[in-house]
Design a protein around this motif. Structure first.
Motif, short mmCIF file in Angstrom:
data_model
loop_
_atom_site.label_atom_id
_atom_site.label_comp_id
_atom_site.label_asym_id
_atom_site.label_seq_id
_atom_site.Cartn_x
_atom_site.Cartn_y
_atom_site.Cartn_z
N ALA A 285 0.76 -1.01 -0.03
CA ALA A 285 -0.15 0.23 0.03
C ALA A 285 0.48 1.56 0.26
CB ALA A 285 -0.76 -0.21 0.77
N ASP A 286 2.46 0.72 0.68
CA ASP A 286 3.36 2.33 0.96
C ASP A 286 3.51 2.60 -0.86
OD1 ASP A 286 2.19 2.77 3.36
OD2 ASP A 286 4.66 1.50 4.18
N ARG A 287 4.07 1.56 -1.22
CA ARG A 287 4.86 1.56 -2.40
C ARG A 287 3.70 1.40 -3.30
NH1 ARG A 287 10.11 0.14 -1.75
NH2 ARG A 287 10.46 0.56 -0.21
N GLY A 288 2.36 2.06 -3.62
CA GLY A 288 1.37 1.87 -4.61
C GLY A 288 1.51 0.20 -5.91
N MET A 289 2.16 -1.23 -5.11
CA MET A 289 1.96 -1.94 -5.38
C MET A 289 1.01 -3.02 -5.48
SD MET A 289 6.16 -2.40 -5.12
CE MET A 289 6.57 -3.73 -5.46
N THR A 290 0.73 -4.08 -5.54
CA THR A 290 -0.15 -4.96 -5.49
C THR A 290 0.51 -6.22 -4.60
OG1 THR A 290 0.54 -6.95 -6.86
CG2 THR A 290 -1.46 -5.30 -7.68
#
Length: 299
Positions: A285-290
């Motif tokens: 969530a922090d890194r904009g990843m799944t």
């Protein structure tokens, strides 16, 4: 035009005597029995009648403060039958105090209907301030207090809550919401889907022994509820649209985790949560990843 003067000539706002023909809205504790004013206790002793949402709950408070005023029931299911009769007593000269189970009456409870009808009849309505869960949560939240919007309880059905969230999406002030432990997780999931990840606070058991304020993003609070099953009534304080946009616009390089490798990022959360899967979810969530992308990157 209707003008009400609550106090008799020569009396002060802190020393008025509970007079006849008035409706007093008396704030009661939201948990800790000490959260009640001297004026509230005196008013409850001096009025002719006390109308309570739950007489069993209010009886505990009256017993604690040795208050022996006559107690009657006024709640959602009998308000049509009893409301008019209570106001008739006031019109005939009786003094009536309205209380809720906890906090200020007439906020998200049937007392609002009694107050509305009293005003229409020209009855003096006198507020006796006290504790309030929503404002208590707001001032301890760390979110903006310059503007706020109290939204009460969310609708229970899926279609209703979707429309409700859409209507609140552009509110710029901090949003204050009441929710039960049985529905709080579902409500947070709906907020996340409708509004995106915003800063928020989950406040529960305010002023009681197990008072708890959980602060973080909506995702953080959902993770917390996975680890700590919901208990007690909740007040949710969620940052408004303006603050959410400002938070999202912050430069990525300013993020606390920007200097960490992905493995270090996940390890940090694993130490906090004690769960590898939840740690990967938070880092994603922090890194904009799944979470799948994080999992594959760490293989």
């Amino acid at each position: 035009m209707q003008v009400q003067r609550s106090f008799t000539s020569g009396s002060s706002g802190t020393a008025d005597v509970a007079g006849a023909g008035k409706l007093y809205l008396v704030g009661t504790p939201i948990g800790n029995l000490e959260d009640i004013t001297y004026r509230a206790v005196r008013t409850l002793r001096e009025v002719d009648w006390i109308a309570a949402e739950d007489t069993r709950q209010t009886r505990k408070l009256l017993t604690h403060y040795e208050i022996h005023t006559r107690l009657v029931s006024y709640h959602e299911h009998n308000k049509q039958a009893s409301g008019g009769e209570l106001l008739r007593l006031v019109e005939e000269g009786a003094s009536l105090a309205l209380v809720s189970d906890a906090g200020l009456p007439a906020i998200s409870d049937p007392g609002a209907d009694l107050v509305s009808e009293a005003v229409q009849r020209g009855i003096a309505v006198v507020p006796i301030p006290g504790a309030n869960a929503a404002l208590s949560a707001l001032i301890a939240s760390g979110l903006s207090t310059q503007r706020f919007h109290f939204a009460g309880f969310p609708p229970r059905d899926k279609k209703g809550i979707a429309a409700w969230l859409e209507g609140l999406q552009r509110q710029e002030g901090t949003l204050l919401v009441y929710e039960s432990p049985h529905r709080v997780k579902r409500t947070l999931e709906a907020m996340l889907e409708a509004w995106g990840d915003r800063r928020m606070v989950m406040a529960r058991e305010l002023t009681k022994r197990h008072e708890e304020l959980a602060r973080g993003l909506i995702r953080d609070c959902l993770d917390w509820l996975e680890q700590q099953p919901p208990l007690g009534e909740y007040c949710l304080a969620v940052e408004g649209a303006e603050a959410a946009v400002a938070s999202a616009a912050a430069p990525a390089e300013a993020a606390w985790w920007s200097a960490l490798e992905l493995e270090q990022h996940v390890t940090h959360y694993e130490g906090l949560l004690g769960d590898r899967k939840q740690a990967m979810k938070r880092a994603a969530a922090d890194r904009g990843m799944t979470r799948r992308e994080v999992y594959n990157a760490l293989l």
